[in-house]
Design a protein around this motif. Structure first.
Motif, PDB file in Angstrom:
ATOM      1  N   SER A   1       0.836  -1.198   0.000  1.00 38.39           N
ATOM      2  CA  SER A   1       0.000   0.000   0.000  1.00 38.39           C
ATOM      3  C   SER A   1       0.869   1.246   0.000  1.00 38.39           C
ATOM      4  O   SER A   1       2.089   1.195   0.216  1.00 38.39           O
ATOM      5  N   VAL A   2       0.204   2.375  -0.238  1.00 39.10           N
ATOM      6  CA  VAL A   2       0.877   3.657  -0.272  1.00 39.10           C
ATOM      7  C   VAL A   2      -0.101   4.713   0.235  1.00 39.10           C
ATOM      8  O   VAL A   2      -1.311   4.601   0.045  1.00 39.10           O
ATOM      9  N   TRP A   3       0.409   5.718   0.908  1.00 37.32           N
ATOM     10  CA  TRP A   3      -0.425   6.841   1.335  1.00 37.32           C
ATOM     11  C   TRP A   3       0.368   8.132   1.139  1.00 37.32           C
ATOM     12  O   TRP A   3       1.599   8.133   1.118  1.00 37.32           O
ATOM     13  N   GLU A   4      -0.361   9.202   0.946  1.00 38.23           N
ATOM     14  CA  GLU A   4       0.244  10.510   0.720  1.00 38.23           C
ATOM     15  C   GLU A   4       0.315  11.278   2.027  1.00 38.23           C
ATOM     16  O   GLU A   4      -0.661  11.354   2.772  1.00 38.23           O
ATOM     17  N   GLU A   5       1.462  11.840   2.259  1.00 35.49           N
ATOM     18  CA  GLU A   5       1.688  12.594   3.488  1.00 35.49           C
ATOM     19  C   GLU A   5       2.174  13.988   3.124  1.00 35.49           C
ATOM     20  O   GLU A   5       3.024  14.154   2.230  1.00 35.49           O
ATOM     21  N   ASP A   6       1.637  14.985   3.798  1.00 32.76           N
ATOM     22  CA  ASP A   6       2.040  16.359   3.548  1.00 32.76           C
ATOM     23  C   ASP A   6       3.437  16.586   4.097  1.00 32.76           C
ATOM     24  O   ASP A   6       3.694  16.403   5.302  1.00 32.76           O
ATOM     25  N   ALA A   7       4.345  16.932   3.208  1.00 30.54           N
ATOM     26  CA  ALA A   7       5.725  17.192   3.598  1.00 30.54           C
ATOM     27  C   ALA A   7       6.026  18.674   3.426  1.00 30.54           C
ATOM     28  O   ALA A   7       5.190  19.466   3.002  1.00 30.54           O
ATOM     29  N   VAL A   8       7.226  19.040   3.753  1.00 26.89           N
ATOM     30  CA  VAL A   8       7.612  20.448   3.684  1.00 26.89           C
ATOM     31  C   VAL A   8       7.640  20.925   2.242  1.00 26.89           C
ATOM     32  O   VAL A   8       7.227  22.034   1.921  1.00 26.89           O
ATOM     33  N   TYR A   9       8.099  20.069   1.325  1.00 22.67           N
ATOM     34  CA  TYR A   9       8.242  20.452  -0.068  1.00 22.67           C
ATOM     35  C   TYR A   9       7.139  19.851  -0.932  1.00 22.67           C
ATOM     36  O   TYR A   9       7.324  19.577  -2.105  1.00 22.67           O
ATOM     37  N   GLY A  10       5.967  19.593  -0.376  1.00 24.35           N
ATOM     38  CA  GLY A  10       4.853  19.049  -1.139  1.00 24.35           C
ATOM     39  C   GLY A  10       4.457  17.680  -0.631  1.00 24.35           C
ATOM     40  O   GLY A  10       4.978  17.171   0.369  1.00 24.35           O
ATOM     41  N   ASN A  11       3.483  17.061  -1.315  1.00 20.87           N
ATOM     42  CA  ASN A  11       3.011  15.750  -0.914  1.00 20.87           C
ATOM     43  C   ASN A  11       4.065  14.682  -1.216  1.00 20.87           C
ATOM     44  O   ASN A  11       4.724  14.715  -2.252  1.00 20.87           O
ATOM     45  N   GLU A  12       4.170  13.741  -0.306  1.00 19.34           N
ATOM     46  CA  GLU A  12       5.141  12.666  -0.434  1.00 19.34           C
ATOM     47  C   GLU A  12       4.418  11.330  -0.293  1.00 19.34           C
ATOM     48  O   GLU A  12       3.593  11.144   0.597  1.00 19.34           O
TER      49      GLU A  12
ATOM     50  N   LYS B   1      -1.482  -5.462 -10.670  1.00 16.92           N
ATOM     51  CA  LYS B   1      -0.806  -4.369  -9.970  1.00 16.92           C
ATOM     52  C   LYS B   1      -1.203  -3.023 -10.568  1.00 16.92           C
ATOM     53  O   LYS B   1      -1.341  -2.874 -11.776  1.00 16.92           O
ATOM     54  N   ILE B   2      -1.395  -2.040  -9.694  1.00 14.55           N
ATOM     55  CA  ILE B   2      -1.719  -0.681 -10.107  1.00 14.55           C
ATOM     56  C   ILE B   2      -0.443   0.149 -10.059  1.00 14.55           C
ATOM     57  O   ILE B   2       0.309   0.109  -9.078  1.00 14.55           O
ATOM     58  N   ASP B   3      -0.203   0.890 -11.126  1.00  8.89           N
ATOM     59  CA  ASP B   3       0.996   1.725 -11.191  1.00  8.89           C
ATOM     60  C   ASP B   3       0.720   3.038 -10.479  1.00  8.89           C
ATOM     61  O   ASP B   3       0.033   3.916 -10.990  1.00  8.89           O
ATOM     62  N   VAL B   4       1.228   3.136  -9.275  1.00 12.47           N
ATOM     63  CA  VAL B   4       1.031   4.355  -8.478  1.00 12.47           C
ATOM     64  C   VAL B   4       2.273   5.231  -8.458  1.00 12.47           C
ATOM     65  O   VAL B   4       2.240   6.327  -7.906  1.00 12.47           O
ATOM     66  N   PHE B   5       3.370   4.716  -9.029  1.00 13.29           N
ATOM     67  CA  PHE B   5       4.599   5.493  -9.086  1.00 13.29           C
ATOM     68  C   PHE B   5       4.945   5.732 -10.557  1.00 13.29           C
ATOM     69  O   PHE B   5       5.572   4.880 -11.195  1.00 13.29           O
ATOM     70  N   PRO B   6       4.494   6.831 -11.140  1.00 13.64           N
ATOM     71  CA  PRO B   6       4.806   7.086 -12.550  1.00 13.64           C
ATOM     72  C   PRO B   6       6.305   7.215 -12.760  1.00 13.64           C
ATOM     73  O   PRO B   6       7.034   7.757 -11.920  1.00 13.64           O
ATOM     74  N   LYS B   7       6.736   6.653 -13.889  1.00 12.68           N
ATOM     75  CA  LYS B   7       8.163   6.675 -14.189  1.00 12.68           C
ATOM     76  C   LYS B   7       8.592   8.092 -14.552  1.00 12.68           C
ATOM     77  O   LYS B   7       7.966   8.752 -15.369  1.00 12.68           O
ATOM     78  N   LYS B   8       9.639   8.522 -13.917  1.00 10.82           N
ATOM     79  CA  LYS B   8      10.180   9.840 -14.185  1.00 10.82           C
ATOM     80  C   LYS B   8      11.354   9.721 -15.142  1.00 10.82           C
ATOM     81  O   LYS B   8      12.118   8.748 -15.098  1.00 10.82           O
ATOM     82  N   GLU B   9      11.441  10.673 -16.017  1.00 10.78           N
ATOM     83  CA  GLU B   9      12.542  10.693 -16.975  1.00 10.78           C
ATOM     84  C   GLU B   9      13.846  10.983 -16.241  1.00 10.78           C
ATOM     85  O   GLU B   9      13.974  11.977 -15.521  1.00 10.78           O
ATOM     86  N   VAL B  10      14.787  10.056 -16.414  1.00 14.23           N
ATOM     87  CA  VAL B  10      16.062  10.192 -15.724  1.00 14.23           C
ATOM     88  C   VAL B  10      16.928  11.180 -16.493  1.00 14.23           C
ATOM     89  O   VAL B  10      17.196  10.999 -17.694  1.00 14.23           O
ATOM     90  N   VAL B  11      17.322  12.223 -15.835  1.00 11.48           N
ATOM     91  CA  VAL B  11      18.176  13.253 -16.433  1.00 11.48           C
ATOM     92  C   VAL B  11      19.545  13.141 -15.782  1.00 11.48           C
ATOM     93  O   VAL B  11      19.685  13.310 -14.559  1.00 11.48           O
ATOM     94  N   HIS B  12      20.533  12.785 -16.574  1.00  7.94           N
ATOM     95  CA  HIS B  12      21.895  12.661 -16.073  1.00  7.94           C
ATOM     96  C   HIS B  12      22.558  14.029 -16.095  1.00  7.94           C
ATOM     97  O   HIS B  12      22.793  14.616 -17.160  1.00  7.94           O
ATOM     98  N   VAL B  13      22.800  14.543 -14.937  1.00  6.85           N
ATOM     99  CA  VAL B  13      23.405  15.869 -14.802  1.00  6.85           C
ATOM    100  C   VAL B  13      24.903  15.691 -14.619  1.00  6.85           C
ATOM    101  O   VAL B  13      25.353  14.941 -13.736  1.00  6.85           O
ATOM    102  N   GLN B  14      25.649  16.343 -15.472  1.00  6.21           N
ATOM    103  CA  GLN B  14      27.095  16.280 -15.358  1.00  6.21           C
ATOM    104  C   GLN B  14      27.534  17.067 -14.126  1.00  6.21           C
ATOM    105  O   GLN B  14      27.207  18.255 -13.992  1.00  6.21           O
ATOM    106  N   PRO B  15      28.248  16.434 -13.217  1.00  5.19           N
ATOM    107  CA  PRO B  15      28.669  17.163 -12.011  1.00  5.19           C
ATOM    108  C   PRO B  15      29.617  18.305 -12.362  1.00  5.19           C
ATOM    109  O   PRO B  15      30.501  18.167 -13.211  1.00  5.19           O
ATOM    110  N   LYS B  16      29.380  19.432 -11.736  1.00  6.28           N
ATOM    111  CA  LYS B  16      30.199  20.606 -11.987  1.00  6.28           C
ATOM    112  C   LYS B  16      31.475  20.527 -11.166  1.00  6.28           C
ATOM    113  O   LYS B  16      31.468  20.135 -10.004  1.00  6.28           O
TER     114      LYS B  16
END
Length: 604
Positions: free
Chosen positions: A246-257, A361-376
């Motif tokens: 299961s999964v539940w949404e919790e109000d966090a400092v930077y939005g719902n988690e 199974k229900i997909d509750v975690f949508p796949k996010k596009e992985v962005v490879h950031v070159q470390p500065k």
């Protein structure tokens, strides 16, 4: 001095004669491997100087001792290695502490190891027996009362074996044991059944009595969960647990988690337990339980009206309330169940006849596009080492060495590309002195790690001290990119720390390497094809006339430098490296090219 020859020397220090052979006692090598069997196949014999004077008895060699037709017998530990006979039996244990029983039957498994005639007895564990079970007798040789040790011939189905004052009744054995004893001409009786003891029979009667107490529901009282039914339910569903994710949404400092959890439903007593899934580096305390095992209340009943249940139980969640896609309330937290395990799926399909499509199974975690950031790279003034080392130091507190490209190391170890270069003036990087134009440098490119070394050979009466101009390191161009081997060709310019170098020549190995590895300016077919497309019609005739004028002495050849200038006069482009490639291909030289061969290559 006659007569004193046989008088021994006195036992005084320095007058004794030391014979080292008296203390030498070498032992010959007698440990050998014969016919695949290791053993002692020799006898100890005295060294030659200590043997008796009588003629020794001649020993037959090993080849004579072992007749060719004689059958070699192997030891039992080698023949029966890993072979074990297994018997099933029981023994009677006297009970004096309880009035309900006087004796109890305890089942056991007897293992007989053929390699060393040892016996090991274990007792299978029985749930809720209250008896420490497991290894009953460690592996050892068991003595018989009349002397000797127990052998496999003494272990027969139906017989009784006395082991340390306990009578073990053998009732059966496995198939391997029967086949082995049959090969030894030993016939075994059929398998027997273990007798029951009073305590086990009493418990079985109580269990059957509870099962018969189940009553059908009537309209007066819906007592579906009676005492007998509860006991039956507990016994049949003991250790059967439904698992939902299961999964539940919790109000966090930077939005719902979204927080994950695992819901356990115990079928034996209809209790629910919720475990919290702790992610690594989440910054939260690792609480194992979100809800301890208990009956969970609910609001509106989702159970069909025709499902008979105690009205008191309507306020608690049941397994029929749990399904994929459903939401349950756990003290203010709305848990959405999106998946379950295989046992839970089989339970709902077989017991409730639920379609498998409803348990996907229900997909509750949508796949996010992985962005490879070159470390500065944040290289400070006090940073030590290259840029890669400085970047590696920022990844962890403990410094770790850089990983090398082992394939590049194996293929290019010891391979160098050498060029001769001069300092030239550009609008962005002017010469520091008028004498810099006369200085020559040797640029070495190391293929193993893409580093560059610049060395200035000393010149007499130049007033400039030669030596190492640039330490071996990786060099970046003005675009902040590293120079590669493809950037270093004859005629190209490289900028090294506000100095402009132009490559004027290269050694034969470097030229051969560039041609073998398909450098863009070293492909003869591509160069001639491009020139053939450009020199069509009048331009080809113009180039021929220019080549004839240049060859004033009539040698029939043209230098690589003149070839570049002549192509540029008619509006074409030909680099110095491309001119050298043409010269090497047609004339096997880097200085000049045969004019007729060159014209044939671009005209056909």
């Amino acid at each position: 001095m006659e007569g004193f020859e046989n008088i021994p020397l006195p036992k005084l220090p320095g007058t004794e004669f030391y014979n080292p052979l008296d203390l030498a006692r070498p032992r010959p090598q007698v440990f050998k491997v014969v016919n695949g069997i290791a053993g002692n196949y020799g006898e100890y014999s005295l060294p030659p100087h200590l043997r008796p004077t009588s003629a020794p008895v001649r020993r037959k060699p090993l080849a004579e001792k072992t007749a060719p037709n004689k059958k070699v017998t192997q030891p039992g530990w080698l023949v029966y290695d890993g072979q074990v006979l297994r018997y099933f039996g029981w023994f009677k244990e006297i009970i004096t502490e309880r009035r309900e029983e006087k004796w109890r039957v305890r089942k056991c498994v007897l293992y007989y190891y053929l390699e060393d005639d040892t016996i090991h007895i274990s007792e299978p564990r029985v749930d809720n027996s209250g008896i420490p079970q497991g290894v009953f007798l460690k592996r050892m040789q068991v003595q018989k009362e009349d002397g000797g040790y127990l052998k496999y011939k003494d272990l027969l189905v139906g017989d009784t074996v006395d082991i340390y004052k306990r009578e073990f009744h053998i009732i059966s054995c496995d198939d391997f044991t029967r086949k082995f004893l049959a090969s030894k001409n030993i016939t075994l009786a059929d398998d027997l059944e273990a007798p029951g003891d009073p305590y086990t029979m009493m418990k079985q009667k109580e269990r059957d009595h509870f099962f018969k107490q189940q009553r059908k529901p009537d309209e007066a009282s819906l007592t579906f969960f009676s005492r007998g039914t509860l006991s039956k339910k507990m016994l049949e569903n003991d250790r059967k647990v439904l698992r939902f994710y299961s999964v539940w949404e919790e109000d966090a400092v930077y939005g719902n988690e979204k927080r994950q959890s695992i819901v356990h439903y115990y079928l034996s007593d209809d209790t629910i337990e919720v475990l919290e899934v702790n992610d690594r580096n989440s910054g939260r305390d690792a609480f194992p339980l979100l809800l301890r095992r208990m009956k969970l209340t609910k609001g509106d009943s989702m159970v069909p009206s025709d499902f008979f249940r105690d009205p008191k139980e309507e306020q608690y969640l049941n397994f029929t309330d749990l399904k994929i896609g459903a939401t349950i309330s756990v003290y203010g937290k709305e848990l959405l169940m999106y998946d379950c395990d295989e046992f839970t799926r089989d339970f709902y399909v077989t017991k409730l006849g639920m379609p498998k499509e409803n348990l996907e199974k229900i997909d509750v975690f949508p796949k996010k596009e992985v962005v490879h950031v070159q470390p500065k790279l944040m290289k400070h003034a006090f940073s030590i080492g290259s840029d890669e080392e400085a970047l590696q130091a920022q990844k962890s507190l403990v410094l770790k060495p850089l990983k090398k490209d082992m394939k590049q190391f194996v293929l290019n170890d010891g391979k160098l590309l050498r060029y001769v270069a001069k300092l030239v003036e550009t609008p962005e990087f002017p010469l520091k002195s008028r004498y810099d134009a006369e200085r020559e440098f040797v640029i070495t490119y190391y293929l193993v790690d893409d580093t560059i070394l610049i060395f200035e050979p000393p010149q007499r009466n130049s007033g400039i001290v030669g030596g190492k101009f640039l330490e071996r390191q990786k060099v970046k161009n003005p675009d902040n990119k590293l120079y590669t081997k493809y950037d270093l060709t004859v005629g190209s310019k490289i900028i090294v720390y506000c100095r402009a170098f132009q490559i004027i020549s290269a050694d034969k190995y470097t030229l051969s390497y560039m041609e073998e590895h398909n450098f863009a300016e070293c492909d003869f077919d591509a160069i001639t094809s491009r020139l053939r497309g450009f020199l069509a019609g009048e331009k080809l005739d113009e180039l021929k006339s220019l080549l004839i004028r240049t060859d004033s002495e009539g040698e029939g050849s043209t230098s690589a430098k003149d070839l570049v200038d002549l192509v540029a006069k008619i509006g074409g482009s030909l680099s110095a490296q491309e001119a050298i490639t043409i010269c090497r291909k047609l004339n096997n030289s880097t200085e000049s090219v045969d004019t007729a061969a060159f014209l044939d290559s671009i005209s056909t």
